[in-house]
Design an enzyme around this catalytic site. Structure first.
Site, PDB file in Angstrom:
ATOM      1  CG  HIS A  37      26.984 -43.111  -3.024  1.00  0.00           C
ATOM      2  ND1 HIS A  37      27.803 -42.164  -2.429  1.00  0.00           N
ATOM      3  CD2 HIS A  37      25.824 -42.480  -3.314  1.00  0.00           C
ATOM      4  CE1 HIS A  37      27.141 -41.009  -2.365  1.00  0.00           C
ATOM      5  NE2 HIS A  37      25.949 -41.178  -2.900  1.00  0.00           N
ATOM      6  CD  GLU A  74      39.637 -39.269  -9.308  1.00  0.00           C
ATOM      7  OE1 GLU A  74      40.840 -39.574  -9.263  1.00  0.00           O
ATOM      8  OE2 GLU A  74      39.205 -38.229  -9.839  1.00  0.00           O
ATOM      9  CG  LEU A 110      19.221 -51.488  -0.241  1.00  0.00           C
ATOM     10  CD1 LEU A 110      19.645 -52.929   0.024  1.00  0.00           C
ATOM     11  CD2 LEU A 110      18.912 -50.793   1.079  1.00  0.00           C
ATOM     12  CB  ALA A 111      16.802 -49.466  -3.713  1.00  0.00           C
ATOM     13  N   GLY A 166      17.464 -45.435  -6.574  1.00  0.00           N
ATOM     14  CA  GLY A 166      17.024 -44.143  -6.048  1.00  0.00           C
ATOM     15  C   GLY A 166      17.289 -43.061  -7.079  1.00  0.00           C
ATOM     16  CG  HIS A 200      22.696 -41.110  -6.448  1.00  0.00           C
ATOM     17  ND1 HIS A 200      22.958 -39.782  -6.628  1.00  0.00           N
ATOM     18  CD2 HIS A 200      22.941 -41.361  -5.137  1.00  0.00           C
ATOM     19  CE1 HIS A 200      23.344 -39.254  -5.465  1.00  0.00           C
ATOM     20  NE2 HIS A 200      23.333 -40.189  -4.556  1.00  0.00           N
TER      21      HIS A 200
END
Lengths: 121, 121
Positions: A11, A47, A72-73, A75, A77
Site C-alpha cells: 500500500h 515509489e 491482508l485481503a 479490498g 484497491h
C-alpha cells in the site's frame, strides 16, 4: 529461457518506517529466488509505482512477472484499482506474461503464521 | 485465575469480503487458544471498534487482554491513533492488563510465510 520477476505490491504510507517489513519480505524473496528480479512497489505515498516496477522488470529482460499484493485481503484497491493498472502494463508489454497473485493474506500459510503470532504460541 | 482475551485489530474496509481473511485468522486463533476470548475489531468501516472489543473482553471477565494489530507495519494508525485508544481503555479498565503487540507484519514467522508465498515456493 524464461526470466522471472517478482513484484511485491504494498500500500505505502507517509512514514518511511512503514516500508521496513515489506523490505524484509523482499530481501527474503530474493534469497529464496536468487535468479529472479525482485522489486518492491507501492500503491501510494512511496515509489516506485506498480507500473514503474513492471516497466523496470520488462526492461531487465523479464518475460514472466508475478505481481504479489502485500495486502491482508482483496479490498477496493485490489478489486478496482489494480486490474486497471494490470491491463495497462499488459497492453504495453505483450511480450511479458504478467500474473496477479491473490493477496498474501489469502494464503493459508500466511493465515497460519498470523494466527500463531496473534495467539502468542 | 487469569482470563485472557485476544483482540485482533484490523483496518477495515467498505467491502464486507475484505474481512474474510481476518475472520479466518480469528477462527484459527480461537482453535489455538480455546480458553481465550477472541474478538476481531476494526479501525474503520467495520465493527466492533477497538474500544468496544476491549469493553466486551473486560465485561466477559478477561483480566489480560492482548491486542494484536493485523497490519503489515507500524504506520500512522498504529503510531498515533492506537496509543490514544489504548490509553482510553486502560484508564477505563485498570483491573485489566492490556498489552499492545507489534503488528503481525513485524513478526519473523509472518515475514517468512509472506516471503514463501510471494516467491511461489
Amino acid at each position: 529461457m524464461t526470466q522471472q520477476a517478482i513484484v511485491l505490491f504494498a500500500h505505502g504510507a507517509r512514514d518511511p518506517e512503514w516500508a521496513l517489513p515489506a523490505r524484509r519480505i523482499a530481501a527474503e524473496v530474493q534469497q529464496l529466488r536468487p535468479a529472479a528480479t525482485v522489486i518492491l512497489a507501492f500503491l501510494e505515498f512511496m515509489e516506485p509505482t506498480l507500473v514503474d516496477a513492471v516497466e523496470a522488470a520488462a526492461a531487465s529482460g523479464a518475460t514472466d512477472v508475478r505481481v504479489v499484493p502485500l495486502f491482508l485481503a482483496q479490498g477496493g484497491h485490489l478489486k478496482r484499482d489494480v486490474p486497471v493498472l494490470m491491463e495497462a502494463v499488459r497492453t504495453k508489454h505483450p511480450e511479458c506474461h504478467i500474473e496477479l497473485a491473490l493477496a498474501v493474506g489469502e494464503d493459508e500459510g500466511v493465515v497460519r503464521a498470523m494466527a500463531a503470532y496473534s495467539a502468542g504460541v
